[in-house]
Design a protein around this motif. Sequence first.
Motif, PDB file in Angstrom:
ATOM      1  N   ARG A  28      -0.771 -15.974  -5.463  1.00  0.00           N
ATOM      2  CA  ARG A  28      -1.664 -16.207  -6.608  1.00  0.00           C
ATOM      3  C   ARG A  28      -0.867 -16.394  -7.897  1.00  0.00           C
ATOM      4  N   TRP A  29       0.231 -15.676  -8.019  1.00  0.00           N
ATOM      5  CA  TRP A  29       1.101 -15.827  -9.195  1.00  0.00           C
ATOM      6  C   TRP A  29       1.593 -17.276  -9.279  1.00  0.00           C
ATOM      7  N   ALA A  30       1.996 -17.834  -8.125  1.00  0.00           N
ATOM      8  CA  ALA A  30       2.482 -19.218  -8.092  1.00  0.00           C
ATOM      9  C   ALA A  30       1.332 -20.193  -8.381  1.00  0.00           C
ATOM     10  N   ARG A  31       0.188 -19.928  -7.767  1.00  0.00           N
ATOM     11  CA  ARG A  31      -0.944 -20.847  -7.950  1.00  0.00           C
ATOM     12  C   ARG A  31      -1.355 -20.937  -9.427  1.00  0.00           C
ATOM     13  N   GLU A  32      -1.362 -19.784 -10.096  1.00  0.00           N
ATOM     14  CA  GLU A  32      -1.715 -19.786 -11.529  1.00  0.00           C
ATOM     15  C   GLU A  32      -0.799 -20.708 -12.336  1.00  0.00           C
ATOM     16  N   ARG A  33       0.396 -20.909 -11.836  1.00  0.00           N
ATOM     17  CA  ARG A  33       1.377 -21.750 -12.545  1.00  0.00           C
ATOM     18  C   ARG A  33       1.520 -23.133 -11.914  1.00  0.00           C
ATOM     19  N   HIS A  34       0.639 -23.453 -10.982  1.00  0.00           N
ATOM     20  CA  HIS A  34       0.706 -24.733 -10.252  1.00  0.00           C
ATOM     21  C   HIS A  34       2.063 -24.916  -9.582  1.00  0.00           C
ATOM     22  N   LEU A  35       2.572 -23.830  -9.037  1.00  0.00           N
ATOM     23  CA  LEU A  35       3.863 -23.871  -8.339  1.00  0.00           C
ATOM     24  C   LEU A  35       3.630 -23.664  -6.842  1.00  0.00           C
ATOM     25  N   PRO A  36       4.556 -24.119  -5.990  1.00  0.00           N
ATOM     26  CA  PRO A  36       4.414 -23.825  -4.559  1.00  0.00           C
ATOM     27  C   PRO A  36       4.578 -22.317  -4.294  1.00  0.00           C
ATOM     28  N   ARG A  37       3.915 -21.813  -3.254  1.00  0.00           N
ATOM     29  CA  ARG A  37       3.907 -20.372  -2.963  1.00  0.00           C
ATOM     30  C   ARG A  37       5.307 -19.755  -2.873  1.00  0.00           C
ATOM     31  N   PRO A  38       6.285 -20.455  -2.238  1.00  0.00           N
ATOM     32  CA  PRO A  38       7.611 -19.822  -2.144  1.00  0.00           C
ATOM     33  C   PRO A  38       8.200 -19.443  -3.507  1.00  0.00           C
ATOM     34  N   LEU A  39       7.823 -20.175  -4.543  1.00  0.00           N
ATOM     35  CA  LEU A  39       8.358 -19.809  -5.869  1.00  0.00           C
ATOM     36  C   LEU A  39       7.753 -18.488  -6.362  1.00  0.00           C
ATOM     37  N   GLY A  40       6.562 -18.187  -5.891  1.00  0.00           N
ATOM     38  CA  GLY A  40       5.979 -16.873  -6.185  1.00  0.00           C
ATOM     39  C   GLY A  40       6.768 -15.773  -5.487  1.00  0.00           C
ATOM     40  N   HIS A  41       7.145 -16.029  -4.239  1.00  0.00           N
ATOM     41  CA  HIS A  41       7.952 -15.035  -3.519  1.00  0.00           C
ATOM     42  C   HIS A  41       9.302 -14.846  -4.204  1.00  0.00           C
ATOM     43  N   ARG A  42       9.882 -15.956  -4.643  1.00  0.00           N
ATOM     44  CA  ARG A  42      11.179 -15.858  -5.323  1.00  0.00           C
ATOM     45  C   ARG A  42      11.046 -15.009  -6.594  1.00  0.00           C
ATOM     46  N   THR A  78       6.566 -23.251   7.088  1.00  0.00           N
ATOM     47  CA  THR A  78       7.384 -23.487   5.894  1.00  0.00           C
ATOM     48  C   THR A  78       7.419 -22.239   5.008  1.00  0.00           C
ATOM     49  N   GLU A  79       6.283 -21.554   4.906  1.00  0.00           N
ATOM     50  CA  GLU A  79       6.264 -20.331   4.084  1.00  0.00           C
ATOM     51  C   GLU A  79       7.088 -19.228   4.754  1.00  0.00           C
ATOM     52  N   LEU A 217      -2.257  -6.161 -11.531  1.00  0.00           N
ATOM     53  CA  LEU A 217      -1.048  -6.979 -11.765  1.00  0.00           C
ATOM     54  C   LEU A 217      -0.609  -7.659 -10.472  1.00  0.00           C
ATOM     55  N   LEU A 218      -0.189  -8.895 -10.569  1.00  0.00           N
ATOM     56  CA  LEU A 218       0.367  -9.594  -9.409  1.00  0.00           C
ATOM     57  C   LEU A 218       1.825  -9.153  -9.256  1.00  0.00           C
ATOM     58  N   TRP A 219       2.308  -9.109  -8.011  1.00  0.00           N
ATOM     59  CA  TRP A 219       3.619  -8.505  -7.764  1.00  0.00           C
ATOM     60  C   TRP A 219       4.740  -9.044  -8.678  1.00  0.00           C
ATOM     61  N   PRO A 220       4.880 -10.375  -8.870  1.00  0.00           N
ATOM     62  CA  PRO A 220       6.008 -10.840  -9.695  1.00  0.00           C
ATOM     63  C   PRO A 220       5.944 -10.348 -11.141  1.00  0.00           C
ATOM     64  N   ASP A 221       4.772  -9.898 -11.599  1.00  0.00           N
ATOM     65  CA  ASP A 221       4.644  -9.404 -12.981  1.00  0.00           C
ATOM     66  C   ASP A 221       4.964  -7.912 -13.107  1.00  0.00           C
ATOM     67  N   VAL A 222       5.253  -7.268 -11.993  1.00  0.00           N
ATOM     68  CA  VAL A 222       5.480  -5.819 -12.028  1.00  0.00           C
ATOM     69  C   VAL A 222       6.866  -5.509 -12.597  1.00  0.00           C
ATOM     70  N   THR A 223       6.893  -4.530 -13.489  1.00  0.00           N
ATOM     71  CA  THR A 223       8.164  -4.036 -14.015  1.00  0.00           C
ATOM     72  C   THR A 223       8.199  -2.525 -13.782  1.00  0.00           C
ATOM     73  N   ARG A 224       9.307  -1.912 -14.178  1.00  0.00           N
ATOM     74  CA  ARG A 224       9.397  -0.463 -13.966  1.00  0.00           C
ATOM     75  C   ARG A 224       8.331   0.279 -14.769  1.00  0.00           C
ATOM     76  N   ARG A 225       7.869  -0.352 -15.865  1.00  0.00           N
ATOM     77  CA  ARG A 225       6.801   0.246 -16.667  1.00  0.00           C
ATOM     78  C   ARG A 225       5.554   0.528 -15.807  1.00  0.00           C
ATOM     79  N   GLU A 226       5.222  -0.445 -14.942  1.00  0.00           N
ATOM     80  CA  GLU A 226       4.055  -0.272 -14.074  1.00  0.00           C
ATOM     81  C   GLU A 226       4.276   0.870 -13.077  1.00  0.00           C
TER      82      GLU A 226
END
Length: 246
Positions: A28-42, A78-79, A217-226
Amino acid sequence: MAPDLLARIKRQGAVPRHIAIIMDGNGRWARERHLPRPLGHRAGMKAVREVVEGAIAAGVEVLTLFAFSEENWQRPPTEISALMELLEEYIAAEVEELRQQGVRVHVLGDRARLGPGARAAVERVEWETRDGARLVLNLCISYSSRAEIARAARLLAEDVLKGTKRLEEIDEEAVQERLYTAPWRDPDLLIRTSGERRLSNFLLWQLAYTELYITPLLWPDVTRRELFEAILDYQRRDRRFGKVTV
Ligand code: IPE
Ligand code: IPE
Ligand code: MG
């Protein structure tokens, strides 16, 4: 760095000794940015670094991360290959840092299903971090809880057939000892990101009395603060384990 939250954690009291996390929402993080899913995993790799460092700073002893479920093998090839490549890349990039931080990595799950490259990477990180004494980092890869419990039942049945265990000895402790997580106590706190309110076949046995914390929060947005916010929330819980507190 969130030192304010860390100071509050230390003031407030006991830190959860074992934290488990369902790292969800990369797609979902990738989709919000119109990016392919693997970039969300990255992008999610950075969040792994954040929670590992946060866990060390807070004094957590065991961090168990759900990285890839057995059900995730049903995703498009591919994913899956992108995820496996990222796993190898993460290990190659982080192994030295993890070693220096005193992190000991274990990989839990059915590793027979991994390809040779991923399996070699997993064995390498376990070996090279074997002396780590500050934080245990369990990476659940090709993991499903029901498969783990079925495996434990099979191993116990084998013991009985071989005569190394008596039927009367099969109790909760015997099952617990045959789970991948046998060396560690059950998680005190489970965090799931991306707002989903389900366990998705993660640690069903071990989470019996674990406190749950769900963040939108979506996983890529998580920081130690969370992570620190979740710990602070945990510290305000009243854990009763079925008993009465006076
Ligand atoms: C979590 O993110 C990572 C894995 C399950 C491998 P997802 O890929 O499940 O992301 P969403 O849930 O589709 O947003
Ligand atoms: C759970 O997330 C597995 C991991 C985080 C590795 P999923 O995205 O696979 O779970 P569902 O499909 O939303 O239940
Ligand atoms: Mg998901």
